[in-house]
Design a protein around this motif. Sequence first.
Motif, PDB file in Angstrom:
ATOM      1  N   ALA A 122     -15.064  -0.506  -4.266  1.00 39.25           N
ATOM      2  CA  ALA A 122     -14.026  -0.871  -3.468  1.00 39.25           C
ATOM      3  C   ALA A 122     -13.684   0.298  -2.271  1.00 39.25           C
ATOM      4  O   ALA A 122     -13.110  -0.228  -1.407  1.00 39.25           O
ATOM      5  N   MET A 123     -14.038   1.290  -2.943  1.00 37.72           N
ATOM      6  CA  MET A 123     -13.411   2.533  -2.042  1.00 37.72           C
ATOM      7  C   MET A 123     -14.495   2.634  -0.744  1.00 37.72           C
ATOM      8  O   MET A 123     -14.088   3.417  -0.063  1.00 37.72           O
ATOM      9  N   SER A 124     -15.192   1.967  -0.770  1.00 34.46           N
ATOM     10  CA  SER A 124     -16.319   1.673   0.178  1.00 34.46           C
ATOM     11  C   SER A 124     -15.502   1.306   1.596  1.00 34.46           C
ATOM     12  O   SER A 124     -15.762   1.622   2.849  1.00 34.46           O
ATOM     13  N   LEU A 125     -14.523   0.365   1.449  1.00 34.61           N
ATOM     14  CA  LEU A 125     -13.523  -0.089   2.293  1.00 34.61           C
ATOM     15  C   LEU A 125     -12.584   0.899   2.695  1.00 34.61           C
ATOM     16  O   LEU A 125     -11.493   0.576   3.582  1.00 34.61           O
ATOM     17  N   GLY A 126     -12.467   1.977   2.137  1.00 33.36           N
ATOM     18  CA  GLY A 126     -11.355   3.099   2.183  1.00 33.36           C
ATOM     19  C   GLY A 126     -10.244   2.946   1.269  1.00 33.36           C
ATOM     20  O   GLY A 126     -10.108   1.743   0.545  1.00 33.36           O
ATOM     21  N   GLU A 127      -9.206   3.778   1.285  1.00 38.24           N
ATOM     22  CA  GLU A 127      -8.375   3.880  -0.008  1.00 38.24           C
ATOM     23  C   GLU A 127      -7.260   2.786   0.088  1.00 38.24           C
ATOM     24  O   GLU A 127      -7.014   1.903  -0.986  1.00 38.24           O
ATOM     25  N   ALA A 128      -6.772   2.511   1.546  1.00 38.63           N
ATOM     26  CA  ALA A 128      -5.676   1.481   1.579  1.00 38.63           C
ATOM     27  C   ALA A 128      -6.211   0.007   1.240  1.00 38.63           C
ATOM     28  O   ALA A 128      -5.664  -0.747   0.547  1.00 38.63           O
ATOM     29  N   THR A 129      -7.542  -0.338   1.827  1.00 37.37           N
ATOM     30  CA  THR A 129      -7.973  -1.440   1.404  1.00 37.37           C
ATOM     31  C   THR A 129      -8.102  -1.810  -0.164  1.00 37.37           C
ATOM     32  O   THR A 129      -7.929  -2.762  -0.782  1.00 37.37           O
ATOM     33  N   LEU A 175     -16.458  -8.031  -2.471  1.00 37.45           N
ATOM     34  CA  LEU A 175     -15.527  -7.052  -2.670  1.00 37.45           C
ATOM     35  C   LEU A 175     -14.295  -7.789  -2.713  1.00 37.45           C
ATOM     36  O   LEU A 175     -13.257  -7.613  -3.320  1.00 37.45           O
ATOM     37  N   TYR A 187      -2.089  13.855   1.592  1.00 35.61           N
ATOM     38  CA  TYR A 187      -3.153  13.144   2.442  1.00 35.61           C
ATOM     39  C   TYR A 187      -4.500  13.801   2.432  1.00 35.61           C
ATOM     40  O   TYR A 187      -4.798  14.907   3.298  1.00 35.61           O
ATOM     41  N   ALA A 245      -2.792  -8.834  -5.474  1.00 34.66           N
ATOM     42  CA  ALA A 245      -3.708  -8.766  -4.668  1.00 34.66           C
ATOM     43  C   ALA A 245      -4.635 -10.265  -4.342  1.00 34.66           C
ATOM     44  O   ALA A 245      -5.182 -10.356  -3.497  1.00 34.66           O
ATOM     45  N   ASN A 274     -17.379   2.473   4.741  1.00 31.09           N
ATOM     46  CA  ASN A 274     -17.919   3.776   4.665  1.00 31.09           C
ATOM     47  C   ASN A 274     -19.299   4.152   4.442  1.00 31.09           C
ATOM     48  O   ASN A 274     -19.715   4.964   4.760  1.00 31.09           O
ATOM     49  N   TRP A 275     -19.972   3.192   3.642  1.00 27.69           N
ATOM     50  CA  TRP A 275     -21.490   3.350   3.543  1.00 27.69           C
ATOM     51  C   TRP A 275     -22.151   2.132   4.469  1.00 27.69           C
ATOM     52  O   TRP A 275     -21.443   1.096   4.450  1.00 27.69           O
ATOM     53  N   ARG A 333     -13.051  -0.457   8.893  1.00 25.24           N
ATOM     54  CA  ARG A 333     -14.071   0.639   8.369  1.00 25.24           C
ATOM     55  C   ARG A 333     -15.021   0.272   7.029  1.00 25.24           C
ATOM     56  O   ARG A 333     -14.227  -0.198   6.034  1.00 25.24           O
ATOM     57  N   LYS A 383      -6.752  -0.183  -2.501  1.00 22.70           N
ATOM     58  CA  LYS A 383      -5.351  -0.423  -3.101  1.00 22.70           C
ATOM     59  C   LYS A 383      -5.098  -1.875  -2.966  1.00 22.70           C
ATOM     60  O   LYS A 383      -4.639  -2.626  -3.808  1.00 22.70           O
ATOM     61  N   SER A 384      -5.255  -2.576  -1.618  1.00 21.40           N
ATOM     62  CA  SER A 384      -4.763  -4.054  -1.286  1.00 21.40           C
ATOM     63  C   SER A 384      -5.561  -5.024  -2.221  1.00 21.40           C
ATOM     64  O   SER A 384      -5.138  -5.981  -2.382  1.00 21.40           O
ATOM     65  N   LEU A 385      -6.738  -4.441  -2.713  1.00 21.62           N
ATOM     66  CA  LEU A 385      -7.386  -5.392  -3.432  1.00 21.62           C
ATOM     67  C   LEU A 385      -7.126  -5.495  -5.002  1.00 21.62           C
ATOM     68  O   LEU A 385      -7.893  -5.679  -5.879  1.00 21.62           O
ATOM     69  N   GLY A 386      -6.070  -4.624  -5.408  1.00 18.07           N
ATOM     70  CA  GLY A 386      -5.576  -4.900  -6.635  1.00 18.07           C
ATOM     71  C   GLY A 386      -6.007  -3.340  -7.528  1.00 18.07           C
ATOM     72  O   GLY A 386      -5.525  -3.565  -8.619  1.00 18.07           O
ATOM     73  N   PHE A 387      -6.237  -2.275  -7.047  1.00 13.92           N
ATOM     74  CA  PHE A 387      -6.752  -1.552  -7.781  1.00 13.92           C
ATOM     75  C   PHE A 387      -5.784  -0.240  -7.945  1.00 13.92           C
ATOM     76  O   PHE A 387      -5.071  -0.015  -6.844  1.00 13.92           O
ATOM     77  N   ASN A 388      -5.429   0.325  -9.061  1.00 13.42           N
ATOM     78  CA  ASN A 388      -4.559   1.200  -9.081  1.00 13.42           C
ATOM     79  C   ASN A 388      -5.089   2.622  -8.860  1.00 13.42           C
ATOM     80  O   ASN A 388      -5.979   3.175  -9.655  1.00 13.42           O
ATOM     81  N   ILE A 415       0.581  -1.233   0.029  1.00 22.38           N
ATOM     82  CA  ILE A 415       0.078  -0.051  -0.060  1.00 22.38           C
ATOM     83  C   ILE A 415       0.831   1.184   0.096  1.00 22.38           C
ATOM     84  O   ILE A 415       0.641   2.186  -0.732  1.00 22.38           O
ATOM     85  N   ARG A 439      -0.712  -5.862 -10.222  1.00 21.93           N
ATOM     86  CA  ARG A 439      -1.495  -5.354  -8.988  1.00 21.93           C
ATOM     87  C   ARG A 439      -2.512  -6.625  -8.688  1.00 21.93           C
ATOM     88  O   ARG A 439      -2.488  -7.068  -7.444  1.00 21.93           O
TER      89      ARG A 439
END
Lengths: 259, 333
Positions: free
Chosen positions: B217-224, A101, B141, A77, A90-91, A88, B226-231, A53, A73
């Motif tokens: 995937a962004m529902s889980l936050g940016e770090a996660t 997911l 940030y 993963a 968020n929705w 967390r 990213k860890s799911l393979g998204f650029n 990350i 990537r």
Amino acid sequence: MSAILQATNINWRIGNAQILQDISLQLNAGEIVGIIGPNGAGKSSLLNILAGITEPDSGALQLHGAYYNTLERRAFARQLAYLEQEARINWPLLTERVIELGRSPHQSAYSRLEETDNTAIAQAIAETGIAHLLGRNVATLSQGEKMLVALTRVFATQPQIILADEPVAALDPNHQLMIMELINSRSRNKSNAALIVLHDLSLAARYCDRLILLDGGRVASEGSPSAVLSDENLREFYKIECYSDFNEPAVVQPTRRIN
Amino acid sequence: MKLTDRSGFSLVLLLLSIPLFFYLNLNSGPTDASILQGIQDLIRGEQSTDSLIFIEIRLPRAILAICIGFSLALSGAALQGLLINPLASPDLLGVSQTGVLAAVIVLYYGLSAFGWFIIPLAAMSGALLAAALIFILAGRYQSALTIILIGIAINAMTMAMTSLALNFAPNPFALQEIYFWMLGSLSNRSNNELLFALPFMLVGWVLILSCKRFLDAMSLGEATAKSLGFNIRQQKYLLVTGVAFSTGAAVAVSGNISFIGLMIPHLLRPLVGHEPGRLLFYSGLGGASLLLLADTLVQLLPGAQELQVGVVTAALGGPFFLYLIFKNRHVLR
């Protein structure tokens, strides 16, 4: 044993603060390794770097001998999953949407869930035993239930390596044991492994084969739980005294602060 | 009713409302014209007033309403998903207004003489600039709150600069023009505007919709994510460019129609669920439907001068929006 994850001389700084200094470690198949250390030691930063990350300033990271930056990537993963602290969400999503997911690394931008995806999801749900949480809005779940859902999401990816950042920090004792047992039973499978940042020293001693103690961004001690959690180390790095018993089930209970 | 039933139901409702409002929109206008007569004349190949009004005025206007509504609501849903914050929208963040500013400068200082493509190009560049500026100023940030506050500041500044530019422009109708650009309108649009905005909007839609899975995937936050393979970086560029293209093209021909981008995703979340990716297409349809309806009402309301459509979208949506916020305040945290 062969290393499936290897980090060599990792350095990372934010501004003038050296967060991680010359850290080298490896994770072998079938192993659970705990990263412990006082607050601010760089545990979460290290985990973020190992999870791909954050990029370190210098140092080499290898998965099965291949450097991180040479890996695609999504292929990366699929092999390595990251479980964020607090899990967390968020929705206010449905539980099953969150679990789905976990299949993202196996899907392209437009593909739908296929047979293999659904099988993996069903397996993950059976493994963590959260079928009763399906159809619930995650905003209504307790912290323990949320962490279980997040772990199910990680299991659904079917990764070889799980990196978890303080997965039990905010949970009640029952959920703490449940999460640790689930990660434990999955990682004991020969080819799997887990690297867990932990604050609870008893859990670290009980579930981890090896511990890495970080202090001030360096590896202060590394080895078996009984060696790393020695009275001297606890005094020097945690500034505490503990009642310790490394017979099953291991207990390391802080009793006194040293000034 | 279960969520899946509700989302199917709302899809049907949206898909039915669009042709209905489309028809109503075609049938309303300042002049009395029979659209059916116009279509018949057209089919028979006769040149009549009715057929001319249909093909040159009513049809482009109604199609523009659909496309612009779709663009604005899609952009709103995309930004809310990207920033993981229900307060984001292209108009609130100043993306629309910066597009307007660029279009105004080009239009009123004679630069548009270089070709038809200059205005949408300027508007899109403006929108892109605003979006880029927000992300650059927010720094490495990026908290959603910082981004939204920066956006609000950019919005206020560009709004002032637009008024200023219009005031100094060699144009006797400045006040009326300010109304058009600030509140948005679809009146007096022709096939030219439709044809030059449509390709850019389409590109924007494709870019945004291609990021569907990333937004989920962004529902889980940016770090996660990213860890799911998204650029992350690439997906952000795609999304921001998509928003700039569709919003920029929309404001280039209709001014700054507010509230649709913010409101539509909120209206639809209780019906189709909160997944940001899934919400995209539904929001587009919702935006198309609402703008068609609003533009129809604008033309039906009596008055010496046609009301700006942005007035109606805000007046219609505002109270309903407030109701939803109060109803869902426990979910919104």
